[in-house]
Motif scaffolding. Structure first.
Motif, PDB file in Angstrom:
ATOM      1  N   SER A 119       0.817  -1.219   0.000  1.00 37.04           N
ATOM      2  CA  SER A 119       0.000   0.000   0.000  1.00 37.04           C
ATOM      3  C   SER A 119       0.852   1.270   0.000  1.00 37.04           C
ATOM      4  N   ILE A 120       2.086   1.197   0.506  1.00 35.09           N
ATOM      5  CA  ILE A 120       2.927   2.412   0.490  1.00 35.09           C
ATOM      6  C   ILE A 120       4.039   2.313  -0.558  1.00 35.09           C
ATOM      7  N   LEU A 121       3.864   1.406  -1.523  1.00 33.26           N
ATOM      8  CA  LEU A 121       4.903   1.162  -2.531  1.00 33.26           C
ATOM      9  C   LEU A 121       5.367   2.446  -3.225  1.00 33.26           C
ATOM     10  N   MET A 122       4.409   3.299  -3.586  1.00 36.82           N
ATOM     11  CA  MET A 122       4.721   4.559  -4.284  1.00 36.82           C
ATOM     12  C   MET A 122       5.730   5.394  -3.495  1.00 36.82           C
ATOM     13  N   LEU A 123       5.515   5.463  -2.177  1.00 34.52           N
ATOM     14  CA  LEU A 123       6.398   6.268  -1.326  1.00 34.52           C
ATOM     15  C   LEU A 123       7.836   5.760  -1.411  1.00 34.52           C
ATOM     16  N   LEU A 124       7.985   4.440  -1.516  1.00 32.60           N
ATOM     17  CA  LEU A 124       9.315   3.852  -1.494  1.00 32.60           C
ATOM     18  C   LEU A 124      10.148   4.193  -2.736  1.00 32.60           C
ATOM     19  N   PHE A 125       9.450   4.531  -3.851  1.00 31.18           N
ATOM     20  CA  PHE A 125      10.198   4.879  -5.078  1.00 31.18           C
ATOM     21  C   PHE A 125      10.738   6.293  -5.046  1.00 31.18           C
ATOM     22  N   ILE A 126      10.091   7.147  -4.222  1.00 29.60           N
ATOM     23  CA  ILE A 126      10.343   8.585  -4.342  1.00 29.60           C
ATOM     24  C   ILE A 126      11.826   8.983  -4.277  1.00 29.60           C
ATOM     25  N   PRO A 127      12.587   8.488  -3.265  1.00 30.03           N
ATOM     26  CA  PRO A 127      13.994   8.901  -3.244  1.00 30.03           C
ATOM     27  C   PRO A 127      14.719   8.579  -4.549  1.00 30.03           C
ATOM     28  N   THR A 128      14.376   7.464  -5.182  1.00 29.09           N
ATOM     29  CA  THR A 128      15.044   7.114  -6.444  1.00 29.09           C
ATOM     30  C   THR A 128      14.586   8.039  -7.576  1.00 29.09           C
ATOM     31  N   THR A 129      13.279   8.335  -7.646  1.00 27.88           N
ATOM     32  CA  THR A 129      12.810   9.229  -8.723  1.00 27.88           C
ATOM     33  C   THR A 129      13.398  10.622  -8.577  1.00 27.88           C
TER      34      THR A 129
ATOM     35  N   GLY B 232      19.280  10.407   4.010  1.00 25.32           N
ATOM     36  CA  GLY B 232      18.007   9.994   4.602  1.00 25.32           C
ATOM     37  C   GLY B 232      17.215   9.103   3.662  1.00 25.32           C
ATOM     38  N   GLY B 233      17.259   9.460   2.373  1.00 27.24           N
ATOM     39  CA  GLY B 233      16.438   8.769   1.382  1.00 27.24           C
ATOM     40  C   GLY B 233      16.724   7.283   1.277  1.00 27.24           C
ATOM     41  N   GLN B 234      17.999   6.906   1.505  1.00 24.06           N
ATOM     42  CA  GLN B 234      18.347   5.485   1.353  1.00 24.06           C
ATOM     43  C   GLN B 234      17.570   4.591   2.317  1.00 24.06           C
ATOM     44  N   TRP B 235      17.153   5.168   3.470  1.00 27.00           N
ATOM     45  CA  TRP B 235      16.389   4.374   4.433  1.00 27.00           C
ATOM     46  C   TRP B 235      15.029   4.018   3.878  1.00 27.00           C
ATOM     47  N   VAL B 236      14.446   4.977   3.139  1.00 27.14           N
ATOM     48  CA  VAL B 236      13.154   4.713   2.513  1.00 27.14           C
ATOM     49  C   VAL B 236      13.349   3.669   1.411  1.00 27.14           C
ATOM     50  N   THR B 237      14.403   3.861   0.601  1.00 30.19           N
ATOM     51  CA  THR B 237      14.667   2.948  -0.510  1.00 30.19           C
ATOM     52  C   THR B 237      14.936   1.525  -0.026  1.00 30.19           C
ATOM     53  N   SER B 238      15.524   1.399   1.175  1.00 31.58           N
ATOM     54  CA  SER B 238      15.897   0.060   1.665  1.00 31.58           C
ATOM     55  C   SER B 238      14.676  -0.831   1.884  1.00 31.58           C
ATOM     56  N   LEU B 239      13.480  -0.213   1.966  1.00 31.89           N
ATOM     57  CA  LEU B 239      12.265  -1.013   2.134  1.00 31.89           C
ATOM     58  C   LEU B 239      11.793  -1.634   0.818  1.00 31.89           C
ATOM     59  N   LEU B 240      12.398  -1.220  -0.306  1.00 34.03           N
ATOM     60  CA  LEU B 240      11.971  -1.742  -1.606  1.00 34.03           C
ATOM     61  C   LEU B 240      12.214  -3.247  -1.735  1.00 34.03           C
TER      62      LEU B 240
ATOM     63  N   PRO C  62       9.741  -1.480  -8.603  1.00 31.34           N
ATOM     64  CA  PRO C  62      10.845  -1.985  -7.772  1.00 31.34           C
ATOM     65  C   PRO C  62      11.682  -3.027  -8.499  1.00 31.34           C
ATOM     66  N   VAL C  63      11.045  -3.818  -9.358  1.00 30.26           N
ATOM     67  CA  VAL C  63      11.769  -4.848 -10.095  1.00 30.26           C
ATOM     68  C   VAL C  63      12.550  -4.205 -11.242  1.00 30.26           C
ATOM     69  N   ALA C  64      11.916  -3.224 -11.909  1.00 29.23           N
ATOM     70  CA  ALA C  64      12.580  -2.537 -13.021  1.00 29.23           C
ATOM     71  C   ALA C  64      13.889  -1.904 -12.558  1.00 29.23           C
ATOM     72  N   ILE C  65      13.889  -1.342 -11.337  1.00 27.22           N
ATOM     73  CA  ILE C  65      15.101  -0.721 -10.800  1.00 27.22           C
ATOM     74  C   ILE C  65      16.216  -1.761 -10.728  1.00 27.22           C
ATOM     75  N   GLU C  66      15.892  -2.914 -10.172  1.00 25.23           N
ATOM     76  CA  GLU C  66      16.911  -3.953  -9.993  1.00 25.23           C
ATOM     77  C   GLU C  66      17.400  -4.494 -11.326  1.00 25.23           C
ATOM     78  N   VAL C  67      16.455  -4.700 -12.259  1.00 27.04           N
ATOM     79  CA  VAL C  67      16.843  -5.239 -13.562  1.00 27.04           C
ATOM     80  C   VAL C  67      17.743  -4.234 -14.285  1.00 27.04           C
ATOM     81  N   ALA C  68      17.332  -2.954 -14.276  1.00 31.82           N
ATOM     82  CA  ALA C  68      18.124  -1.927 -14.961  1.00 31.82           C
ATOM     83  C   ALA C  68      19.535  -1.869 -14.385  1.00 31.82           C
ATOM     84  N   GLU C  69      19.640  -1.897 -13.056  1.00 31.41           N
ATOM     85  CA  GLU C  69      20.962  -1.838 -12.424  1.00 31.41           C
ATOM     86  C   GLU C  69      21.777  -3.083 -12.752  1.00 31.41           C
ATOM     87  N   GLY C  70      21.105  -4.215 -12.791  1.00 31.32           N
ATOM     88  CA  GLY C  70      21.790  -5.458 -13.133  1.00 31.32           C
ATOM     89  C   GLY C  70      22.341  -5.442 -14.549  1.00 31.32           C
ATOM     90  N   LEU C  71      21.598  -4.772 -15.472  1.00 33.54           N
ATOM     91  CA  LEU C  71      22.021  -4.722 -16.869  1.00 33.54           C
ATOM     92  C   LEU C  71      23.107  -3.667 -17.089  1.00 33.54           C
TER      93      LEU C  71
END
Lengths: 134, 230
Positions: free
Chosen positions: A64-74, B60-68, B133-142
């Motif tokens: 449900s919070i998947l969108m939030l998790l992408f934000i730092p990367t975008t 800070g952002g990496q903590w959010v990303t780590s949940l991916l 989330p999968v596209a990120i991993e695939v792109a980085e892998g490629l």
């Protein structure tokens, strides 16, 4: 109480993700660790090794919070101001055209497969070869 | 100590802006107000105004990303819930998704090569039809770039969901199964929410196709890149 359940279940998902990454690194696979973990969890759920109850709240919450998790990367797009130039436009055109082509092909193909599968099922029922329910 | 406080502020900034933008989207559901687009824009503007480089934001952002990582694993749950459905239509779903994944990756790669897009960018947009989330991993892998990968995924998702009904009409795709597979395996989450507007069956098809496409795509990505020398 709910927060504790969700956190603990996310820890379980983390453990799976960690195992997946370990397998990925150990065998030098091209498939990302998290996908290996996804398949592993799916198998464990199907074989009832891991009861659904152990992960369902955590999994539903994360999705449900998947969108939030992408934000730092975008936000990382800020490092590529060149996207606002002709290069960016070409990239967008490429993705758009490819999406149109692929939707057309896969939609038509899936409809074709469906009709074939249906026909095979009908034939089977006529021949009384199998009686398993669809 | 200061570092920890700064990281915390960046996480707070991300969450607060996201919540505000989600609220805005709930009230006005236009595709261009999708929280991921608006939140990203607002955060970039704030960072640029405060002269904070992306590298510092990511403390800070990496903590959010780590949940991916666990979030991708969590996708096993909806797939498990729909396992009976998947088994019933196994041949159709696997066949359709396989065609979708191949045509999506090959066409985007060939078009990009034709238009002279540089190598890293091509590798980044190859997984554009997989869920983010999968596209990120695939792109980085490629050997591509994660931010660019999301950029490609977003365009494919938003535009795919908008254009799909027209394509279905034009190509005479009327079956809920065909539509669901095409939406889920080309426009992932956005396509799946569009599929919900058609029927329950289209929606289930689309969500199963999305997850399956992500799994198949991770296997196919490296093979297609190798075959076509992208």
């Amino acid at each position: 109480m709910k927060i504790i359940t969700i956190s603990l279940q996310i820890v379980i998902l983390y453990i799976f993700s960690f195992i997946g990454t370990a397998i990925h690194n150990f065998f030098h696979l091209a498939i990302p660790g998290s996908i290996i973990a996804l398949l592993l969890l799916f198998i464990c759920l199907c074989l009832k090794i891991v009861p659904v109850k152990f992960i369902e709240s955590g999994a539903a919450y994360l999705i449900s919070i998947l969108m939030l998790l992408f934000i730092p990367t975008t936000v990382g797009i800020m490092n590529y101001p060149s996207l606002l130039s002709i290069h960016g436009a070409l990239l967008v055109i490429t993705v758009l055209l490819s999406t149109i082509i692929s939707i057309a092909i896969s939609g038509t193909a899936s409809q074709f497969f469906e009709k074939k599968a249906q026909k095979r099922k009908d034939d089977k029922e006529c021949n009384k070869f199998s009686s398993h329910s669809a | 100590m200061q570092q920890v406080f700064f990281a915390f502020c960046m996480i707070l900034l991300t969450v607060v802006v996201y919540l505000a933008m989600s609220k805005l989207y709930k009230r006005y559901a236009y595709p261009f107000l999708l929280p991921i687009l608006t939140t990203t824009t607002v955060i970039i503007i704030i960072l640029v105004m405060l002269h904070i480089p992306y590298k510092n934001y990511m403390v800070g952002g990496q903590w959010v990303t780590s949940l991916l990582g666990p979030a991708v694993v969590a996708l096993a749950y909806p797939l498990y819930k729909q396992r009976r459905f998947l088994m019933n239509y196994l041949f159709t779903i696997v066949g359709g998704v396989l065609i979708a994944a191949i045509s999506g990756m090959v066409s985007v790669g060939l078009l990009a090569k034709l238009l002279g897009i540089n190598h890293t960018l091509i590798l980044s947009i190859i997984p554009k039809s997989l869920t983010t989330p999968v596209a990120i991993e695939v792109a980085e892998g490629l050997g591509g770039n994660a931010s660019m990968a999301i950029f490609g995924v977003m365009i494919a998702g938003i535009f795919g969901a908008i254009i799909a009904p027209t394509i279905f009409k034009f190509m005479k795709v009327h079956s809920p199964i065909g539509r669901g597979i095409a939406l889920g395996s080309n426009a992932h989450a956005m396509g799946t929410s569009k599929a919900a507007e058609y029927s329950e069956l289209t929606f289930s098809m689309s969500s199963v196709a999305m997850t399956l496409c992500a799994i198949i795509g991770t296997f196919l990505g490296p093979i297609i890149v190798w075959l076509f020398h992208f």
